[in-house]
Motif scaffolding. Structure first.
Motif, PDB file in Angstrom:
ATOM      1  N   ASP A 103      11.997 -43.965  -6.241  1.00 48.31           N
ATOM      2  CA  ASP A 103      11.148 -42.801  -6.485  1.00 48.31           C
ATOM      3  C   ASP A 103      11.808 -41.951  -7.562  1.00 48.31           C
ATOM      4  OD1 ASP A 103       9.509 -40.656  -6.532  1.00 48.31           O
ATOM      5  OD2 ASP A 103       9.756 -40.067  -4.442  1.00 48.31           O
ATOM      6  N   LEU A 104      11.240 -41.969  -8.746  1.00 48.07           N
ATOM      7  CA  LEU A 104      11.828 -41.299  -9.898  1.00 48.07           C
ATOM      8  C   LEU A 104      11.033 -40.070 -10.316  1.00 48.07           C
ATOM      9  CD1 LEU A 104      12.525 -44.526 -12.007  1.00 48.07           C
ATOM     10  CD2 LEU A 104      14.167 -43.277 -10.607  1.00 48.07           C
ATOM     11  N   THR A 105      10.210 -39.522  -9.426  1.00 45.93           N
ATOM     12  CA  THR A 105       9.364 -38.388  -9.780  1.00 45.93           C
ATOM     13  C   THR A 105      10.214 -37.164 -10.111  1.00 45.93           C
ATOM     14  OG1 THR A 105       7.593 -39.196  -8.359  1.00 45.93           O
ATOM     15  CG2 THR A 105       7.496 -36.876  -9.027  1.00 45.93           C
ATOM     16  N   LEU A 106      10.004 -36.629 -11.310  1.00 41.14           N
ATOM     17  CA  LEU A 106      10.764 -35.463 -11.771  1.00 41.14           C
ATOM     18  C   LEU A 106       9.917 -34.199 -11.855  1.00 41.14           C
ATOM     19  CD1 LEU A 106      12.825 -36.998 -14.729  1.00 41.14           C
ATOM     20  CD2 LEU A 106      13.621 -36.501 -12.423  1.00 41.14           C
ATOM     21  N   TRP A 107       8.633 -34.356 -12.106  1.00 37.52           N
ATOM     22  CA  TRP A 107       7.800 -33.182 -12.398  1.00 37.52           C
ATOM     23  C   TRP A 107       6.408 -33.415 -11.843  1.00 37.52           C
ATOM     24  CZ3 TRP A 107       3.306 -32.400 -15.324  1.00 37.52           C
ATOM     25  CH2 TRP A 107       3.011 -31.093 -15.701  1.00 37.52           C
TER      26      TRP A 107
END
Length: 649
Positions: free
Chosen positions: A5-9
């Motif tokens: 899970d690489l969600t940043l924004w």
């Protein structure tokens, strides 16, 4: 294949509500972005009608039909019956009293000189230079080379060529003689606009020698228009005119009214075999696609300040020029090295000019991250949107750019498509969550997906980036090489464009680009075909064969490595000399940015049974991977020396 899970924004509701894409959805009568994207695929004519209305594009004569597939999907004709010149829409602000005095261009050089040109002044300058080109004999359809550092003259010339209905051929200012000559010869250019030199890191870099050598091989070249840059004289069997001479000519009153399918630009890009490929971009293609992406992916608006450092010879130069000016924004151009006088240069520029939109290549981002103390030393509070394009940006540096330059609060628009597509095939949209290194959507109007070997959409597994239908902005063909165009994009899956990238689409609709599915190199974001490199060393040195490949590089994304197969009987003591001479020959022919990181001599190169060099196998062995399928390998003994190179590090 699994991705963390690489969600940043994630945009909040208020951010989504005020987004230009949301306004476009309302105009189109649909509820949200997902519905708008479906509309763009199912009814592209309706979608583009709403887009052009939203952008207030002005036609010289209205179009009758959105698209005709004539003779086939690979050769569509767009906006049939209309008349337009994209320069009219870029300079329309000059004739609006509310915008005429607003800055169109801010140009900064590495020695600190800053020049500003309003829309009204840019309009006058373009018309004047176009008048000078017309007096030189430039007419509709003529090809004009452009080899200038990014700045006022480059933008003016780029617009002036199109205003006349001529076709611009942008060239990278770092090209060597071979690269210049091959592109201008293929284009049949009769005029070249070039600088004799420029400044980098406080030193003069002369360009005249490469231009003079290239021009000696170009019998069709009649005129060279010279912008003085401190270099030696540009001279040869052509007339030489100076910039000021043409710029002071009588201005043209009107821009040529063009069929939307008339070319305005041919951008040469390298492939894996043969000569460079000339992508053909038309008045009703590239400018519309870039205006679309500027508005809806980047959210550039009137009065914004956009800085995305590039050379006009790479596609980002035309993208930012067309995008910023068509949007009524200010384009900030920088002519110089990114680390001069140190790595605080761009942070200082962002603060000094109140930049709202800042774009960078992954190579630049990696360099900024490696010099964080300096690269973040400035007032970055004016920024609203970040952009990245040119090659795969790894998650760590994606996150660094997001947090260290964007403060962890701004959308970072990852953007990929390539010279052949004009703009985005895949890109982030600011109405959906953004993951590190990913693209959260296929660009609206582009029916793109990951495809398996049968051409079917695949999710959760690698596939070929495939486009199911023609799209606005796609190259019309390759310049005078339609067979190569068809072979490159339209033969793998009937009726579909196969782009040449391997991608992974996750179950949330986010795409990850895994790399090129062919052997094209990308060195610091600059595409280079192995054939261009190999032809240089084969011509310059006593060799049986050569292979150029790209290997991973922490700074540049890829580095160029060349393997030489010397002629039989070459003494061991001569091998080092061959490698050094190869590096010098490549730098001279193609330019300093393309000097190889390493050159090796090997007894033989791995080949298929019909004699084709297996670059894929070389690349995998040198990176420590299993070589993969060797069923077509005709000389397995050739791998031994390459494995020794890999083991030696």
């Amino acid at each position: 294949m699994q991705f963390p899970d690489l969600t940043l924004w994630t945009p909040d509701k208020a951010r989504v509500a005020r987004a230009p894409l949301t306004a476009l959805a309302r105009r189109a009568g649909v509820s949200d972005y997902d519905a708008l994207h479906r509309l763009s695929i199912e009814d592209p004519a309706g979608y583009w009608r709403h887009v052009l209305d939203h952008l207030a594009i002005e036609w010289l004569a209205p179009y009758r039909t959105f698209c005709e597939h004539a003779p086939d999907a690979a050769h569509p004709r767009w906006f049939v019956g209309g008349r337009i010149n994209w320069v009219h829409n870029a300079l329309r602000w000059a004739h609006d009293p509310r915008h005429a005095d607003r800055a169109a261009l801010i140009c900064e050089t590495e020695d600190g000189r800053i020049d500003t040109l309003s829309y009204a002044a840019l309009d006058l300058q373009v018309r004047g230079f176009a008048g000078g080109l017309r007096a030189l004999g430039v007419e509709r359809g003529d090809r004009v080379g452009l080899m200038l550092p990014m700045g006022m003259q480059a933008v003016t010339a780029f617009l002036a060529v199109s205003a006349l209905g001529a076709i611009c051929v942008p060239l990278f200012t770092g090209f060597g003689a071979d690269a210049i000559a091959s592109r201008l010869e293929l284009a049949g250019a009769g005029v070249l606009i070039a600088a004799d030199g420029f400044r980098r890191r406080g030193r003069s870099v002369e360009a005249a020698s490469a231009i003079n050598e290239a021009a000696s091989r170009l019998p069709l070249l009649e005129h060279v228009v010279v912008v003085p840059g401190g270099g030696p004289a540009i001279e040869g069997a052509f007339t030489t005119r100076h910039w000021e001479e043409l710029a002071s000519a009588g201005p043209v009153a009107d821009f040529e009214a063009m069929d939307p399918n008339n070319p305005f630009m041919v951008v040469f890009t390298s492939g894996t075999t043969g000569a460079p490929k000339g992508t053909v971009h038309v008045h009703g293609g590239f400018p519309f696609k870039i205006a679309h992406d500027t508005a809806f992916h980047f959210e550039v608006q009137q009065g914004d300040v956009w800085c995305w450092p590039s050379d006009m010879g790479w596609i980002v130069g035309p993208i930012t020029t067309v995008g910023a000016l068509t949007a009524g924004a200010t384009l900030l151009c920088y002519d110089g090295a990114p680390d001069f006088p140190d790595w605080s240069r761009f942070a200082a520029m962002i603060g000094r000019h109140r930049v709202t939109h800042f774009g960078a290549s992954p190579t630049l981002i990696r360099s900024l991250a490696a010099n964080e103390a300096l690269s973040t030393r400035g007032d970055l509070r004016s920024l609203r949107v970040l952009m990245a394009a040119g090659e795969v940006l790894d998650p760590d540096h994606f996150e660094w750019f997001f947090r260290s330059i964007g403060g962890g609060a701004l959308p970072l628009i990852n953007y990929t498509g390539g010279t052949e597509a004009s703009g985005a095939i895949l890109a982030n949209v600011p109405v959906r969550a953004i993951k590190a290194s990913a693209f959260n959507s296929a660009s609206p109007g582009v029916h793109a997906f990951a495809a398996d070997e049968a051409g079917r959409r695949t999710v959760g597994a690698p596939g070929e980036l495939t486009i199911a239908a023609p799209f606005v902005g796609m190259t019309q063909s390759f310049w005078q090489a339609d067979e190569r165009y068809m072979e490159a994009y339209w033969q793998a899956v009937p009726g579909c464009w196969t782009h040449g990238d391997l991608v992974h689409e996750d179950h949330e609709g986010h795409f990850f680009v895994l790399g090129r599915s062919d052997d094209t190199l990308k060195v610091a974001g600059k595409r280079l075909g192995p054939a261009e490199v190999e032809s240089v060393v084969l011509a310059a040195l006593p060799l049986r064969d050569a292979a150029a490949i790209g290997l991973p590089d922490a700074l540049k994304g890829q580095k160029l490595v060349v393997l030489l197969q010397p002629q039989d009987g070459t003494a061991d003591k001569d091998m080092a000399s061959l490698a050094e001479r190869a590096g010098r020959a490549i730098e001279h022919a193609l330019g300093k940015p393309f000097r190889p990181a390493a050159v090796y001599c090997v007894p033989d190169l791995p080949r298929t049974r019909n004699g084709k060099v297996m670059r894929r196998v070389i690349r995998r062995v040198l990176t420590g991977q299993l070589p993969g399928d060797l069923s077509s390998l005709g000389n397995p003994e050739a791998l031994a020396a390459i494995r020794q190179l890999a083991n030696a590090g």
